[in-house]
Design a protein around this motif. Structure first.
Motif, PDB file in Angstrom:
ATOM      1  N   ALA A 385       0.818  -1.221   0.000  1.00 52.09           N
ATOM      2  CA  ALA A 385       0.000   0.000   0.000  1.00 52.09           C
ATOM      3  C   ALA A 385       0.849   1.268   0.000  1.00 52.09           C
ATOM      4  N   GLY A 386       2.147   1.147   0.278  1.00 49.41           N
ATOM      5  CA  GLY A 386       3.027   2.315   0.248  1.00 49.41           C
ATOM      6  C   GLY A 386       3.044   3.116   1.529  1.00 49.41           C
ATOM      7  N   VAL A 387       2.985   2.409   2.662  1.00 48.20           N
ATOM      8  CA  VAL A 387       2.981   3.078   3.959  1.00 48.20           C
ATOM      9  C   VAL A 387       4.406   3.111   4.519  1.00 48.20           C
ATOM     10  N   PRO A 388       4.909   4.289   4.940  1.00 47.62           N
ATOM     11  CA  PRO A 388       6.253   4.323   5.531  1.00 47.62           C
ATOM     12  C   PRO A 388       6.237   3.618   6.892  1.00 47.62           C
ATOM     13  N   PRO A 389       7.350   2.995   7.290  1.00 44.72           N
ATOM     14  CA  PRO A 389       8.687   3.016   6.679  1.00 44.72           C
ATOM     15  C   PRO A 389       8.955   1.845   5.740  1.00 44.72           C
ATOM     16  N   ASN A 391       9.062  -0.570   2.225  1.00 41.96           N
ATOM     17  CA  ASN A 391       9.723  -0.242   0.958  1.00 41.96           C
ATOM     18  C   ASN A 391       8.797   0.345  -0.100  1.00 41.96           C
ATOM     19  N   GLY A 392       7.514  -0.006  -0.092  1.00 45.67           N
ATOM     20  CA  GLY A 392       6.609   0.512  -1.111  1.00 45.67           C
ATOM     21  C   GLY A 392       6.497   2.027  -1.100  1.00 45.67           C
ATOM     22  N   PHE A 393       6.605   2.633   0.086  1.00 45.68           N
ATOM     23  CA  PHE A 393       6.516   4.091   0.188  1.00 45.68           C
ATOM     24  C   PHE A 393       7.632   4.766  -0.594  1.00 45.68           C
ATOM     25  N   PHE A 394       8.836   4.192  -0.536  1.00 43.44           N
ATOM     26  CA  PHE A 394       9.991   4.807  -1.165  1.00 43.44           C
ATOM     27  C   PHE A 394      10.041   4.549  -2.669  1.00 43.44           C
ATOM     28  N   SER A 395       9.039   3.837  -3.183  1.00 48.04           N
ATOM     29  CA  SER A 395       8.838   3.733  -4.628  1.00 48.04           C
ATOM     30  C   SER A 395       7.748   4.701  -5.079  1.00 48.04           C
ATOM     31  N   LYS A 396       6.658   4.726  -4.302  1.00 49.26           N
ATOM     32  CA  LYS A 396       5.524   5.562  -4.708  1.00 49.26           C
ATOM     33  C   LYS A 396       5.806   7.054  -4.536  1.00 49.26           C
ATOM     34  N   PHE A 397       6.485   7.428  -3.464  1.00 49.17           N
ATOM     35  CA  PHE A 397       6.710   8.847  -3.214  1.00 49.17           C
ATOM     36  C   PHE A 397       7.492   9.523  -4.345  1.00 49.17           C
ATOM     37  N   PRO A 398       8.657   8.976  -4.770  1.00 45.36           N
ATOM     38  CA  PRO A 398       9.366   9.628  -5.889  1.00 45.36           C
ATOM     39  C   PRO A 398       8.591   9.571  -7.199  1.00 45.36           C
ATOM     40  N   LEU A 399       7.758   8.527  -7.363  1.00 47.60           N
ATOM     41  CA  LEU A 399       6.921   8.456  -8.569  1.00 47.60           C
ATOM     42  C   LEU A 399       5.984   9.660  -8.623  1.00 47.60           C
ATOM     43  N   PHE A 400       5.254   9.900  -7.528  1.00 48.01           N
ATOM     44  CA  PHE A 400       4.308  11.015  -7.520  1.00 48.01           C
ATOM     45  C   PHE A 400       5.036  12.361  -7.522  1.00 48.01           C
ATOM     46  N   ALA A 401       6.182  12.440  -6.852  1.00 48.00           N
ATOM     47  CA  ALA A 401       6.957  13.686  -6.862  1.00 48.00           C
ATOM     48  C   ALA A 401       7.393  14.022  -8.277  1.00 48.00           C
ATOM     49  N   ALA A 402       7.873  13.014  -9.010  1.00 49.64           N
ATOM     50  CA  ALA A 402       8.292  13.237 -10.393  1.00 49.64           C
ATOM     51  C   ALA A 402       7.101  13.585 -11.273  1.00 49.64           C
ATOM     52  N   GLY A 403       5.989  12.886 -11.063  1.00 48.80           N
ATOM     53  CA  GLY A 403       4.808  13.131 -11.885  1.00 48.80           C
ATOM     54  C   GLY A 403       4.239  14.527 -11.710  1.00 48.80           C
ATOM     55  N   PHE A 404       4.088  14.966 -10.467  1.00 48.88           N
ATOM     56  CA  PHE A 404       3.541  16.302 -10.230  1.00 48.88           C
ATOM     57  C   PHE A 404       4.517  17.384 -10.674  1.00 48.88           C
ATOM     58  N   GLU A 423      -6.416   6.174  -6.054  1.00 49.69           N
ATOM     59  CA  GLU A 423      -6.368   4.711  -6.035  1.00 49.69           C
ATOM     60  C   GLU A 423      -5.432   4.213  -4.949  1.00 49.69           C
ATOM     61  N   SER A 424      -4.313   4.896  -4.780  1.00 46.83           N
ATOM     62  CA  SER A 424      -3.343   4.492  -3.767  1.00 46.83           C
ATOM     63  C   SER A 424      -3.947   4.582  -2.364  1.00 46.83           C
ATOM     64  N   VAL A 425      -4.670   5.664  -2.108  1.00 47.24           N
ATOM     65  CA  VAL A 425      -5.319   5.840  -0.802  1.00 47.24           C
ATOM     66  C   VAL A 425      -6.410   4.792  -0.602  1.00 47.24           C
ATOM     67  N   ALA A 426      -7.220   4.557  -1.645  1.00 44.45           N
ATOM     68  CA  ALA A 426      -8.294   3.568  -1.549  1.00 44.45           C
ATOM     69  C   ALA A 426      -7.734   2.168  -1.351  1.00 44.45           C
ATOM     70  N   SER A 427      -6.621   1.876  -2.020  1.00 45.38           N
ATOM     71  CA  SER A 427      -5.980   0.570  -1.865  1.00 45.38           C
ATOM     72  C   SER A 427      -5.515   0.367  -0.427  1.00 45.38           C
ATOM     73  N   PHE A 428      -4.926   1.408   0.146  1.00 49.69           N
ATOM     74  CA  PHE A 428      -4.510   1.337   1.549  1.00 49.69           C
ATOM     75  C   PHE A 428      -5.711   1.050   2.447  1.00 49.69           C
ATOM     76  N   GLY A 429      -6.823   1.725   2.187  1.00 52.57           N
ATOM     77  CA  GLY A 429      -8.027   1.506   2.988  1.00 52.57           C
ATOM     78  C   GLY A 429      -8.540   0.079   2.884  1.00 52.57           C
ATOM     79  N   TRP A 430      -8.480  -0.500   1.682  1.00 57.89           N
ATOM     80  CA  TRP A 430      -8.997  -1.851   1.494  1.00 57.89           C
ATOM     81  C   TRP A 430      -8.110  -2.888   2.181  1.00 57.89           C
TER      82      TRP A 430
END
Length: 480
Positions: A385-389, A391-404, A423-430
């Motif tokens: 889901a990309g929750v720190p700390p 490893n998924g967080f450190f993939s998603k964060f630079p992805l969104f930083a680069a995209g924005f 979608e990322s937030v909803a996935s975390f919720g599920w």
């Protein structure tokens, strides 16, 4: 390095040949031993590359006149992903020693020789594909992985598994036609199959080559419209699902796309980036929508994998617009997701082994009766889901930083990135919903009656839990 690379690729094939001729009882030992040798070889290559100042090297293995047919490339991309897929092959081999046994309550049987042989061939093919410096080499190993997946998905020989195996073979072979076209066009225009020659192509030829590679990548990495084979492939033994359908085979597609972008040295038609971004967004939304009603843990993870692979395609497609951060995020995503999703699948396998079911509603109170599995479930869910700390967080964060960051000049990206963020937030919720229903509380009937998990399986789960915490550090140090 050249001789170590050749040995790393060939050792698993030699091990598979030995397994074919020796009694069944030697299969697990030979598979694990030769997988260890391959991992040692890939680790040695990474060490030599690092000690040599991280200087990229290409070795031509076979050349006919001026045409490079086969060779090896040693760089930060090939060695990072190569180590991940080979080391995970070793972990899955160790895990399988416990899983493929009469004590398995879902599938009580020992692994036949063909299981161990196919697994080793797959490890060798993945080593060859990640190190290959030519598109012809990629194509060869692309097809070998397809054949191995057919044998392993249909391993149990049930009607459903055989149909799933055939579907996977047909869809991925259809996808390989894109790689055939790309290889033929590259050779016709440059007189060589070397991936480095992509940078020499004119814009029209680049469009054809990248179009073919992207088509092949979509099929192998189960993206729309060629995603249909992956959910059915869950009929395979769970260690196979973890290795082929989370860590390695499905990573072939994103890897060959990343390798092509890297080889083009910034000369990629922007239309490929546009198509890649749009299809990635469509696929990740579809994948999320489809895993909402799933109750079978492996099928839920299959649709989640489709979504996570779409994020990798998104990152790599964004890099085409000039973002080095997006490319590194995509490569790190391949590496990190391989360990986190393998953990998730192997937790599912341990639950089916000890409880005899994969049905999520039947699991409750894992943390009390099966604490290691409960911890593994939590870590895997948070990592994916990309929750720190994790490893998924450190993939998603630079992805969104680069995209924005790119959206400042590419305004059309902004609404698409917002969709991905939602979608990322909803996935975390599920995942949090299922975590709350399965991990805490009084043990359910299935969990209370669970049988012990073998030591070999527990050991692998512990290693993957640790890697779900530290793999992002390894990737960041390696890619800097």
């Amino acid at each position: 390095m050249n001789h170590i690379a050749l040995a790393t690729m060939l050792v698993p094939f030699i091990g598979a040949l030995l397994i074919a001729f020796l009694p069944k009882r030697y299969g697990p030992l030979i598979c694990t031993g030769f997988a260890f040798l391959a991992t040692l070889g890939m680790g040695s290559l990474a060490y030599l590359y690092w000690a040599g100042g991280k200087q990229d090297v290409t070795w031509v293995l076979y050349q006919f006149h001026q045409a490079q047919l086969f060779g090896f490339t040693f760089d930060r991309l090939s060695l990072l992903i190569g180590f991940a897929v080979v080391s995970l092959g070793l972990l899955v081999s160790i895990y399988s020693c416990g899983y493929m046994s009469p004590g398995n309550r879902e599938h009580p049987q020992s692994g036949d020789n063909r299981y161990w042989a196919f697994l080793l061939v797959f490890i060798g093919a993945m080593a060859g594909l990640t190190l290959s410096s030519t598109i012809l080499g990629q194509l060869l190993f692309f097809e070998i992985t397809g054949g191995c997946s057919w044998g392993l998905i249909g391993y149990y020989q049930s009607e459903k598994s055989l149909k799933a195996a055939l579907k996977a073979l047909l869809v991925t072979h259809l996808a390989s036609l894109g790689l055939y076209v790309a290889a033929a066009w590259l050779f016709a225009q440059t007189g060589t199959f070397a991936l480095a020659a992509i940078a020499q192509l004119d814009p029209t030829s680049q469009l054809v080559v990248f179009g073919g590679i992207l088509f092949a990548a979509w099929g192998k990495s189960a993206q729309l419209p060629m995603h249909v084979w992956l959910p059915d492939a869950m009929e395979a033994p769970t260690p196979v699902s973890a290795y082929l359908h989370a860590a390695s085979m499905v990573k072939v597609g994103v890897y060959i796309f990343a390798r092509a972008i890297f080889s083009a040295a910034g000369h990629v038609p922007h239309i490929i980036g546009v198509v890649g971004v749009i299809m990635a967004i469509i696929t990740l939304v579809y994948g999320f929508w489809m895993y909402l009603p799933q109750k079978d843990m492996k099928r839920l993870l299959a649709y989640s994998t489709i979504t996570q692979l779409a994020y990798i395609f998104l990152a790599l497609s964004l890099s085409i617009f000039g973002s080095h951060m997006a490319f590194n995020a995509g490569v790190a995503y391949i590496f990190n997701h391989a360990y986190a999703k393998s953990l998730f699948f192997l937790v599912a396998g341990a639950l089916s082994y000890s409880c005899g079911t994969r049905s999520l509603p039947k699991f409750k109170g894992m943390i009390r009766r099966l604490p290691l599995l409960g911890i593994g479930f939590c870590v895997a869910a948070m990592a994916v889901a990309g929750v720190p700390p994790f490893n998924g967080f450190f993939s998603k964060f630079p992805l969104f930083a680069a995209g924005f960051s790119l959206s400042a000049n590419q305004l059309w990206l902004l609404p698409l990135l917002i969709v991905a963020l939602l979608e990322s937030v909803a996935s975390f919720g599920w995942f949090l919903y299922w975590l709350g229903r399965t991990v805490p509380g009084e043990p359910s009937e299935a969990i209370a009656a669970a049988s012990p998990v073998p030591v070999s399986m527990k050991l692998v789960l512990v290693v993957l839990i640790v890697m779900s915490l530290v793999s992002s550090v390894i990737a960041a140090l390696w890619l800097q």
